[in-house]
Design a protein around this motif. Structure first.
Motif, PDB file in Angstrom:
ATOM      1  N   GLY A 200     -31.662 -11.049  10.794  1.00  0.00           N
ATOM      2  CA  GLY A 200     -32.118 -12.035   9.821  1.00  0.00           C
ATOM      3  C   GLY A 200     -32.396 -13.363  10.499  1.00  0.00           C
ATOM      4  O   GLY A 200     -31.799 -13.699  11.525  1.00  0.00           O
ATOM      5  N   GLN A 201     -33.311 -14.118   9.909  1.00  0.00           N
ATOM      6  CA  GLN A 201     -33.759 -15.357  10.533  1.00  0.00           C
ATOM      7  C   GLN A 201     -32.650 -16.399  10.683  1.00  0.00           C
ATOM      8  O   GLN A 201     -32.566 -17.088  11.697  1.00  0.00           O
ATOM      9  N   ASP A 202     -31.791 -16.527   9.683  1.00  0.00           N
ATOM     10  CA  ASP A 202     -30.734 -17.546   9.760  1.00  0.00           C
ATOM     11  C   ASP A 202     -29.762 -17.246  10.891  1.00  0.00           C
ATOM     12  O   ASP A 202     -29.379 -18.153  11.655  1.00  0.00           O
ATOM     13  N   ARG A 203     -29.346 -16.005  11.017  1.00  0.00           N
ATOM     14  CA  ARG A 203     -28.403 -15.653  12.077  1.00  0.00           C
ATOM     15  C   ARG A 203     -29.061 -15.719  13.448  1.00  0.00           C
ATOM     16  O   ARG A 203     -28.441 -16.146  14.420  1.00  0.00           O
ATOM     17  N   LEU A 204     -30.321 -15.300  13.530  1.00  0.00           N
ATOM     18  CA  LEU A 204     -31.030 -15.398  14.803  1.00  0.00           C
ATOM     19  C   LEU A 204     -31.176 -16.865  15.205  1.00  0.00           C
ATOM     20  O   LEU A 204     -30.992 -17.211  16.376  1.00  0.00           O
ATOM     21  N   ARG A 205     -31.480 -17.712  14.252  1.00  0.00           N
ATOM     22  CA  ARG A 205     -31.592 -19.142  14.550  1.00  0.00           C
ATOM     23  C   ARG A 205     -30.270 -19.691  15.063  1.00  0.00           C
ATOM     24  O   ARG A 205     -30.247 -20.505  16.000  1.00  0.00           O
ATOM     25  N   SER A 206     -29.156 -19.269  14.495  1.00  0.00           N
ATOM     26  CA  SER A 206     -27.849 -19.770  14.942  1.00  0.00           C
ATOM     27  C   SER A 206     -27.564 -19.341  16.380  1.00  0.00           C
ATOM     28  O   SER A 206     -26.962 -20.100  17.151  1.00  0.00           O
ATOM     29  N   ILE A 207     -27.998 -18.130  16.758  1.00  0.00           N
ATOM     30  CA  ILE A 207     -27.821 -17.675  18.130  1.00  0.00           C
ATOM     31  C   ILE A 207     -28.680 -18.510  19.074  1.00  0.00           C
ATOM     32  O   ILE A 207     -28.213 -18.949  20.140  1.00  0.00           O
ATOM     33  N   ILE A 208     -29.924 -18.768  18.689  1.00  0.00           N
ATOM     34  CA  ILE A 208     -30.809 -19.581  19.530  1.00  0.00           C
ATOM     35  C   ILE A 208     -30.236 -20.981  19.710  1.00  0.00           C
ATOM     36  O   ILE A 208     -30.215 -21.527  20.825  1.00  0.00           O
ATOM     37  N   LEU A 209     -29.721 -21.572  18.633  1.00  0.00           N
ATOM     38  CA  LEU A 209     -29.133 -22.913  18.740  1.00  0.00           C
ATOM     39  C   LEU A 209     -27.920 -22.919  19.645  1.00  0.00           C
ATOM     40  O   LEU A 209     -27.677 -23.888  20.380  1.00  0.00           O
TER      41      LEU A 209
END
Length: 213
Positions: A200-209
Motif C-alpha cells: 500500500g502507498q502509505d506503508r511504502l511511503r513510510s519505508i521510503i521516508l
C-alpha cells in the motif's frame, strides 16, 4: 464491535482446533486475545519445549500482526532478544510484516508461519547462545529485507527503485525492467514490484521516508 474484533474472534475457533491449549478471552469493551501454551516439536514430532503466550488482537488486524507476549517472564524484554520493552515479540521487519499481511493472514497461519518459527529460534538461542536466523533491528533490518527483495545492496539504487514503485503503475510484462538491467520486467523485478506494491502507498511511503533519515 470493530472489524478487527469480529475477524479475530471468528478465526479463533480454527486456531484453537489446531492449537488446543490456546483459549479465547473476549469481551465487548476490549480487544480479544488467545492465551495458553504452545508446544514446540522436533523433527520427529516429539515435544521438546513449551511456551506460555498471549496473542492479542491488533486494532487493525489483519492489516497488521497480532501482538504476541510470553507470559512466564522466561524471555528478557530486550530488543537483542527480539522483544520490545512492553514484552511483545519483534517477529520480523516492518516490510516483511506488511507483505505478509497484504498477502493475507489468518490466526492459524500467523501462529504456524510466524509465531512457531520465532519460538523455535528463541529456544535455539537459549541452547546455543545465538539466533539461527536473524535480522538486524531498525533501519539496518529494513535494508536487509530490501537487499533480498531487490537483489542489490546499493542503498542509492534501492531508494531509486522504491521511488519508481511508489510513483508508477505496473509496467508491461514485456517492457524493459525499471531497474536498468536490460532484462524484460517479467524476468527481472516483477515479483519484487508486486510484493512491495502490495504493502500500500502509505506503508511504502513510510519505508521510503525511513531511508532518507
Amino acid at each position: 464491535m470493530n472489524n478487527a474484533y469480529i475477524r479475530f474472534t471468528e478465526e479463533a475457533a480454527e486456531a484453537m482446533s489446531n492449537f488446543p491449549d490456546l483459549h479465547l478471552h473476549s469481551r465487548e469493551d476490549a480487544l480479544p486475545f488467545l492465551e495458553g501454551t504452545i508446544n514446540l516439536l522436533d523433527e520427529n514430532r516429539v515435544s521438546y519445549d513449551t511456551y506460555t503466550i498471549r496473542i492479542a488482537c491488533s486494532p487493525d488486524y489483519p492489516n497488521s500482526f497480532p501482538l504476541v507476549y510470553e507470559t512466564q517472564e522466561r524471555l528478557p524484554h530486550n530488543i537483542d532478544w527480539h522483544l520490545y520493552n512492553d514484552g511483545h515479540f519483534c517477529i520480523c521487519t516492518p516490510i516483511e510484516e506488511y507483505i505478509h499481511c497484504a498477502q493475507g493472514i489468518t490466526l492459524t497461519s500467523f501462529i504456524q508461519n510466524q509465531v512457531m518459527p520465532y519460538l523455535h529460534n528463541q529456544s535455539f538461542r537459549e541452547r546455543e547462545g545465538y539466533f539461527l536466523h536473524e535480522r538486524s533491528h531498525g533501519l539496518q533490518g529494513i535494508l536487509e529485507s530490501l537487499y533480498d527483495l531487490l537483489q542489490t545492496r546499493d542503498t542509492n539504487k534501492i531508494y531509486s527503485l522504491l521511488m519508481y514503485i511508489y510513483k508508477n503503475d505496473t509496467p508491461s510484462r514485456t517492457s524493459k525492467c525499471f531497474c536498468g538491467s536490460g532484462k524484460k520486467y517479467r524476468h527481472c523485478h516483477r515479483e519484487a514490484y508486486q510484493l512491495i506494491k502490495s504493502m500500500g502507498q502509505d506503508r511504502l511511503r513510510s519505508i521510503i521516508l525511513s531511508l532518507r533519515r
